[in-house]
Scaffold this active site. Sequence first.
Site, mmCIF file in Angstrom:
data_model
loop_
_atom_site.group_PDB
_atom_site.id
_atom_site.type_symbol
_atom_site.label_atom_id
_atom_site.label_comp_id
_atom_site.label_asym_id
_atom_site.label_seq_id
_atom_site.Cartn_x
_atom_site.Cartn_y
_atom_site.Cartn_z
ATOM 1 C CB CYS A 159 35.578 -34.830 73.141
ATOM 2 S SG CYS A 159 35.885 -33.521 74.557
ATOM 3 C CG HIS A 197 30.187 -37.079 74.280
ATOM 4 N ND1 HIS A 197 31.413 -37.425 73.920
ATOM 5 C CD2 HIS A 197 30.039 -35.712 74.595
ATOM 6 C CE1 HIS A 197 32.169 -36.374 74.222
ATOM 7 N NE2 HIS A 197 31.439 -35.188 74.688
ATOM 8 C CD GLU A 228 25.027 -38.364 74.017
ATOM 9 O OE1 GLU A 228 25.421 -39.311 73.378
ATOM 10 O OE2 GLU A 228 26.092 -38.131 75.303
ATOM 11 C CG HIS A 274 35.727 -36.613 78.480
ATOM 12 N ND1 HIS A 274 36.353 -37.231 77.474
ATOM 13 C CD2 HIS A 274 34.891 -35.643 78.358
ATOM 14 C CE1 HIS A 274 35.655 -36.446 76.386
ATOM 15 N NE2 HIS A 274 34.955 -35.639 76.698
#
Length: 418
Positions: A166, A306, A317, A343
């Site tokens: 990612c 993210h 996060e 995503h």
Amino acid sequence: MNNNKRRVVITGLGAVTPIGNNVDDFWKNLIAGKSGVGKITGFDTKDYDTKIAAEIKGFDPTLYIDKKSVKRMDPFTHYALASAEMAYQDSNLNLEKEDKDRIGVIFGSGIGGMWTYYYQTRELFFNGPQRVSPLFVPMMISDIAAGYISMRYGIKGPNYATTSACATSSHAIASSFLHIQRGDADVMFCGGSEAAICPIGIAGFNSMKAMSTRNDEPEKASRPFDSLRDGFVMGEGGAVLVLEELEHALNRGAKIYAELNGIGLTADAYHITAPAPGGEGAVRSMSIAIKDANLQPTDVDYINAHGTSTPLNDKTETEAIKTVFGEHAYKLLISSNKSMIGHLLGAAGAVEAVATIKTITDSIVPPTINLENPDPECDLNYVPNVAIKKEIKAAISNTFGFGGHNASLLFTKFNEKF
């Protein structure tokens, strides 16, 4: 900023996304809070736990690539070349006047040609090795998009692909930044693309129990920081940024969107998929990016998170942001584009960098949609459901990949005298 380093600005943007096949449409729909998630149309999902994704809609690769070549490329390369052409046109570069040895390409894909791999594996299993296409390998490999971009424009500077799950395209942007800073190039095309909404791609992530199964409400399935989140939604597409050395850009009268001031690249060294406890690697990547830009945490106004809509990532996060920013964390605006576009795996960093840059240039923070039941452990301002108009002078874009790869990019409003 360290005045001994060459300054790097953004002069061109291009994108193909689930909510728009160009930057303007993408941005308009992003700030409007439009979801790009729906039922998967590319294959029969009858036997799949997940039947939803954020697919590209109405994209015609022949607008950018001749019909014969389209058939010789995987969809991830279609998205790459389309995004590159948009960014090139947007930059107003005149390649006839440029030293093409001083222009490079770093463009990645987390997985590469998944559709090609799927179809050619079927040929092998059902029809034998002689039926596997001679174009199988060059259509599949992750570096081929970077090669095609360089060939299209005849640019011969640094050229390679990044692959870090990612974080792939954020690493491509960061590497391009470093090449310009150290003087290897004056202009870099960088970004990433992905096209993994295919039978094997969905099956693989389903087996990991990583994806949402909210099949009856596709548009509400991606819900970062919401207590009812149940996994990420896969997206597809790509984006390209044109990075340019400041004096080079000024000398040709280029339009400058923003400046890339700092990067932070770290590893968790912890687990193949789970983030390190407390977001330790994310803490360091954000801290390094802020220090690299010669800023203080209190100078940062916005974080493009993210924000995957997975239980562990969003909590971790949030913890990382609190550790880095302290009390200032509660003054930050934070949002997740993945709530609308899903995503995009290896393309996520580039597409979200485009959104971060537009946030700075337009002074509008896109929302995190579907944030209806706030998670008590995620208690910051994630701009729920409605965009906010606010001047943003400094913003971080975070991407964290399987394998523990962390990348934070810090963009600022351009000030020539800075």
